[in-house]
Design a protein around this motif. Structure first.
Motif, PDB file in Angstrom:
ATOM      1  N   UNK A 107       0.833  -1.202   0.000  1.00 31.67           N
ATOM      2  CA  UNK A 107       0.000   0.000   0.000  1.00 31.67           C
ATOM      3  C   UNK A 107       0.863   1.247   0.000  1.00 31.67           C
ATOM      4  N   UNK A 108       1.911   1.252   0.836  1.00 27.08           N
ATOM      5  CA  UNK A 108       2.814   2.398   0.865  1.00 27.08           C
ATOM      6  C   UNK A 108       3.549   2.554  -0.459  1.00 27.08           C
ATOM      7  N   UNK A 109       4.071   1.452  -1.008  1.00 30.56           N
ATOM      8  CA  UNK A 109       4.775   1.534  -2.284  1.00 30.56           C
ATOM      9  C   UNK A 109       3.861   2.005  -3.410  1.00 30.56           C
ATOM     10  N   UNK A 110       2.632   1.482  -3.445  1.00 31.39           N
ATOM     11  CA  UNK A 110       1.702   1.894  -4.496  1.00 31.39           C
ATOM     12  C   UNK A 110       1.355   3.364  -4.379  1.00 31.39           C
ATOM     13  N   UNK A 111       1.148   3.837  -3.143  1.00 31.94           N
ATOM     14  CA  UNK A 111       0.823   5.250  -2.937  1.00 31.94           C
ATOM     15  C   UNK A 111       1.974   6.148  -3.367  1.00 31.94           C
ATOM     16  N   UNK A 112       3.190   5.836  -2.902  1.00 28.89           N
ATOM     17  CA  UNK A 112       4.345   6.661  -3.262  1.00 28.89           C
ATOM     18  C   UNK A 112       4.615   6.607  -4.762  1.00 28.89           C
ATOM     19  N   UNK A 113       4.480   5.423  -5.343  1.00 32.32           N
ATOM     20  CA  UNK A 113       4.725   5.288  -6.777  1.00 32.32           C
ATOM     21  C   UNK A 113       3.710   6.086  -7.582  1.00 32.32           C
ATOM     22  N   UNK A 118       2.562  10.567 -10.976  1.00 35.51           N
ATOM     23  CA  UNK A 118       1.576  11.567 -11.375  1.00 35.51           C
ATOM     24  C   UNK A 118       2.152  12.975 -11.298  1.00 35.51           C
ATOM     25  N   UNK A 119       2.866  13.280 -10.214  1.00 34.18           N
ATOM     26  CA  UNK A 119       3.431  14.625 -10.056  1.00 34.18           C
ATOM     27  C   UNK A 119       4.499  14.908 -11.102  1.00 34.18           C
ATOM     28  N   UNK A 202       5.427   7.431 -19.433  1.00 39.05           N
ATOM     29  CA  UNK A 202       4.035   7.873 -19.408  1.00 39.05           C
ATOM     30  C   UNK A 202       3.862   9.374 -19.585  1.00 39.05           C
ATOM     31  N   UNK A 203       4.917  10.186 -19.539  1.00 38.31           N
ATOM     32  CA  UNK A 203       4.706  11.624 -19.653  1.00 38.31           C
ATOM     33  C   UNK A 203       4.074  12.031 -20.991  1.00 38.31           C
ATOM     34  N   UNK A 204       4.260  11.291 -22.119  1.00 42.50           N
ATOM     35  CA  UNK A 204       3.601  11.721 -23.366  1.00 42.50           C
ATOM     36  C   UNK A 204       2.084  11.779 -23.276  1.00 42.50           C
ATOM     37  N   UNK A 205       1.456  11.018 -22.367  1.00 39.58           N
ATOM     38  CA  UNK A 205       0.012  11.129 -22.205  1.00 39.58           C
ATOM     39  C   UNK A 205      -0.381  12.557 -21.821  1.00 39.58           C
ATOM     40  N   UNK A 206       0.333  13.124 -20.851  1.00 41.77           N
ATOM     41  CA  UNK A 206       0.039  14.487 -20.410  1.00 41.77           C
ATOM     42  C   UNK A 206       0.519  15.496 -21.451  1.00 41.77           C
ATOM     43  N   UNK A 207       1.676  15.277 -22.027  1.00 47.95           N
ATOM     44  CA  UNK A 207       2.221  16.201 -23.017  1.00 47.95           C
ATOM     45  C   UNK A 207       1.300  16.331 -24.219  1.00 47.95           C
ATOM     46  N   UNK A 208       0.810  15.217 -24.721  1.00 43.06           N
ATOM     47  CA  UNK A 208      -0.016  15.223 -25.913  1.00 43.06           C
ATOM     48  C   UNK A 208      -1.313  15.993 -25.690  1.00 43.06           C
ATOM     49  N   UNK A 209      -1.978  15.752 -24.567  1.00 46.80           N
ATOM     50  CA  UNK A 209      -3.245  16.420 -24.296  1.00 46.80           C
ATOM     51  C   UNK A 209      -3.040  17.879 -23.909  1.00 46.80           C
ATOM     52  N   UNK A 210      -2.015  18.161 -23.105  1.00 46.22           N
ATOM     53  CA  UNK A 210      -1.785  19.539 -22.665  1.00 46.22           C
ATOM     54  C   UNK A 210      -1.386  20.433 -23.842  1.00 46.22           C
ATOM     55  N   UNK A 248      -5.429  18.329 -18.957  1.00 48.51           N
ATOM     56  CA  UNK A 248      -4.346  17.883 -18.072  1.00 48.51           C
ATOM     57  C   UNK A 248      -4.850  16.820 -17.108  1.00 48.51           C
ATOM     58  N   UNK A 249      -6.047  17.023 -16.536  1.00 47.77           N
ATOM     59  CA  UNK A 249      -6.612  16.027 -15.632  1.00 47.77           C
ATOM     60  C   UNK A 249      -6.830  14.701 -16.346  1.00 47.77           C
ATOM     61  N   UNK A 250      -7.288  14.765 -17.604  1.00 52.05           N
ATOM     62  CA  UNK A 250      -7.493  13.532 -18.357  1.00 52.05           C
ATOM     63  C   UNK A 250      -6.170  12.800 -18.567  1.00 52.05           C
ATOM     64  N   UNK A 251      -5.111  13.536 -18.889  1.00 53.24           N
ATOM     65  CA  UNK A 251      -3.808  12.905 -19.077  1.00 53.24           C
ATOM     66  C   UNK A 251      -3.245  12.331 -17.793  1.00 53.24           C
ATOM     67  N   UNK A 252      -3.351  13.075 -16.694  1.00 51.57           N
ATOM     68  CA  UNK A 252      -2.836  12.581 -15.413  1.00 51.57           C
ATOM     69  C   UNK A 252      -3.637  11.376 -14.943  1.00 51.57           C
ATOM     70  N   UNK A 253      -4.949  11.385 -15.207  1.00 44.71           N
ATOM     71  CA  UNK A 253      -5.761  10.236 -14.824  1.00 44.71           C
ATOM     72  C   UNK A 253      -5.337   8.980 -15.579  1.00 44.71           C
ATOM     73  N   UNK A 254      -5.023   9.126 -16.862  1.00 42.74           N
ATOM     74  CA  UNK A 254      -4.510   7.994 -17.628  1.00 42.74           C
ATOM     75  C   UNK A 254      -3.196   7.487 -17.041  1.00 42.74           C
TER      76      UNK A 254
END
Length: 587
Positions: A107-113, A118-119, A202-210, A248-254
């Motif tokens: 749980x801790x690893x999943x939360x931190x990861x 996401x950030x 995974x950053x291209x998900x946010x980059x593409x939409x933003x 941006x929210x859509x990309x971060x959610x993905x």
């Protein structure tokens, strides 16, 4: 005797030649059928779903669109109910072990990861999107589409390449020892190393939409901010960023859902998360119900995220300013231009260029032996199934965005949430949840049919699993795109006598073309890279490049996996390049 041998050889050559001609003709015929099928599907979605309409609040409503969303929600709910039924069989001993030794750490690893990925993806994706959309510096036209190239590389491929480079015996590790910089190299087999690898993948998900959001905002919003005394930095945080929030929210959610459901990267780096616990419960404890119960916890977390994301956009409208006020890029000089060039170059080198070069070296070393011509068949299988899955997901995601734009009932809101919930389920668990009802249908249909498997192990079941798994990927851009179309567009069009298919062709499609292409690209690339669902649900003898990579990496043969990995990257590069070039031509 020589004449007989010559005759046999001649007949063999003629047979092979005729077979090749038949195969080529069959492939052209199937390609033509596929094109006609996609055209008919689009025409069906744009005529029957639009022509049967009512007007409510200035927005055209297609009653059959509601029916299609409810149907897909029911289809998605079926494997979810199969997973929930696992709580009828609970193993107390296994859960006691999990609660005491496993759940606190994972749980801790999943939360931190999840929070870390996401950030970092939000900061990196939005920052790079702002640089390439708003400024002119050396190489910006190349970086605009080049920064999307990591979309074509699976996260598990990037993980094993980075492990091969930075681990003991790797090229970069040996070079660092020579230069005395070994202590400065990161440890990829750790939680921070896993966060960095997933951020690069995974950053291209946010980059593409933003970037698409920044390009479609127009210049007038920034000019209004400047007239109110805002500096360029303040205009970014107080004008441009709030307008781009749904994208941006859509990309971060993905990104968050992809992080929660990932298994390949954490398995390579050795970080225990919920997905590794699911696999261990399945294959170590031989308890499929326990694995399904852990997957339900992931579903609950994903549902909470979906509800929070939708509430942040509730009662808001984000409207484009139109073509009359396109973005005017500011030209940078001196150290600012050099800094932007250096940042974009460093990101592209670390997450794409260096891994591709390492894959090329490994592939060249392994190509000294006999080449396996089956790789072309694997590539065709990957390409064809990805195209079909992208068409299906886009057709349903279009209706989800169209329905959500209207004033819908709470039941429809829950149907939309359920439709996009499959992305948080690990692929292997989803495959089992779909396989069980398909196998039940096969047993019931065996009495009337010839006894073969018509549902489980078929291409239809595989495409259904892809649609359920990646609907959130296609629905995110489409929901954001539909939300930026005001009801005034429809009312003005109606006053001018434009409605039905003409409204779709002349008003909706020009505004939704880029979101539709973005959704298609994301789904296409994700299906190309998907491994667990393809491995467990593909038709017998029907392999893809991802399956070939799994066969080599499961045996620890990293270099042998380089060639199919490189082919997978090359096949995925074409849609990324075409979409990026079309966007640059438009803006």
């Amino acid at each position: 005797m020589s004449c007989q041998r010559f005759g046999v050889k001649l007949l063999t050559v003629c047979a092979l030649r005729s077979t090749s001609i038949c195969i080529n003709a069959f492939s052209r015929y199937t390609a033509a059928i596929a094109r006609r099928f996609v055209y008919a599907l689009l025409m069906f979605k744009t005529t029957s779903l639009i022509s049967t309409r009512t007007i409510s609040g200035g927005i055209e409503q297609a009653p059959f669109a509601h029916t299609s969303v409810y149907f897909f929600a029911a289809l998605t709910a079926l494997p979810l109910l199969v997973l929930l039924s696992s709580f009828l069989d609970t193993d107390a001993q296994i859960w006691a072990h999990l609660r005491r030794y496993v759940l606190p750490q994972i749980s801790l690893n999943t939360l931190l990861l999840t929070v870390g990925v996401a950030a970092l993806t939000a900061v990196l994706g939005v920052g790079l999107a702002w640089l390439t959309a708003m400024f002119r510096f050396p190489g910006v036209r190349f970086f605009a589409w080049g920064l999307m190239l990591p979309l074509a590389m699976p996260a598990y491929v990037l993980a094993f390449v980075q492990t091969g480079l930075f681990d003991f015996g790797g090229a970069l590790r040996e070079l660092a020892y020579t230069l005395g910089l070994a202590d400065w190299l990161p440890n990829v087999r750790s939680l921070p190393g896993t966060i960095m690898i997933m951020t690069g993948a995974f950053y291209p998900y946010v980059y593409l939409l933003a970037r698409n959001a920044f390009l479609t905002q127009g210049q007038r919003a920034l000019e209004v901010g400047a007239s109110l005394g805002l500096s360029p930095r303040q205009a970014f945080f107080r004008v441009a960023l709030p307008l781009a929030r749904p994208w941006i929210f859509a990309g971060v959610l993905l990104v968050v859902m992809e992080t929660l459901a990932d298994f390949g990267v954490v398995a390579i780096t050795g970080v225990d998360t919920f997905t590794t616990a699911i696999y261990k419960s399945w294959f170590a404890f031989f308890s499929l119900p326990t694995a399904s119960q852990l997957a339900c916890l992931l579903m609950l977390l994903a549902l909470v995220l979906l509800v929070l994301e939708q509430r942040t956009r509730k009662a808001r409208r984000y409207l484009p300013t139109g073509r009359q006020a396109m973005i005017r890029r500011q030209k940078l000089h001196g150290w600012r231009a050099a800094a932007c060039f250096a940042v974009c170059t460093a990101v592209l080198l670390i997450v794409f260029v260096v891994p591709v070069l390492q894959l090329s070296v490994w592939a060249w070393q392994e190509s000294q032996g006999e080449f396996d011509w089956r790789y072309f068949g694997f590539a065709w299988n990957s390409l064809s199934v990805s195209l079909m899955a992208a068409a299906i997901v886009l057709s349903v995601a279009w209706q989800i965005g169209r329905v959500q734009r209207q004033q819908v009932s709470p039941a429809m809101n829950w149907a939309i949430r359920i439709s996009t919930l499959g992305y948080a389920i690990p692929g292997a668990v989803l495959a089992v949840a779909i396989f069980l009802p398909m196998a039940w249908l096969d047993t019931r249909a065996a009495a009337w049919l010839d006894g073969s498997c018509w549902f489980s192990g078929s291409l239809v079941a595989l495409l259904a699993a892809y649609a359920i798994r990646f609907m959130a990927v296609g629905a995110g851009p489409m929901q954001a795109g539909w939300q930026r179309i005001s009801a005034h567009h429809d009312m003005i069009s109606h006053s001018l006598g434009v409605s039905g298919f003409a409204l779709f062709r002349r008003v909706h499609w020009p505004l939704l073309r880029m979101p539709a292409l973005t959704a298609s690209l994301l789904v296409f690339v994700d299906v190309m890279k998907e491994l667990p669902i393809t491995l467990m649900m593909r038709p017998f003898g029907w392999d893809t490049l991802a399956i070939r990579i799994f066969e080599w990496t499961s045996e620890g043969q990293w270099q042998q996996a380089a060639l199919p990995s490189l082919l997978l990257v090359l096949v995925g590069l074409l849609p990324v390049y075409l979409l990026a070039r079309q966007r640059d031509d438009k803006f």
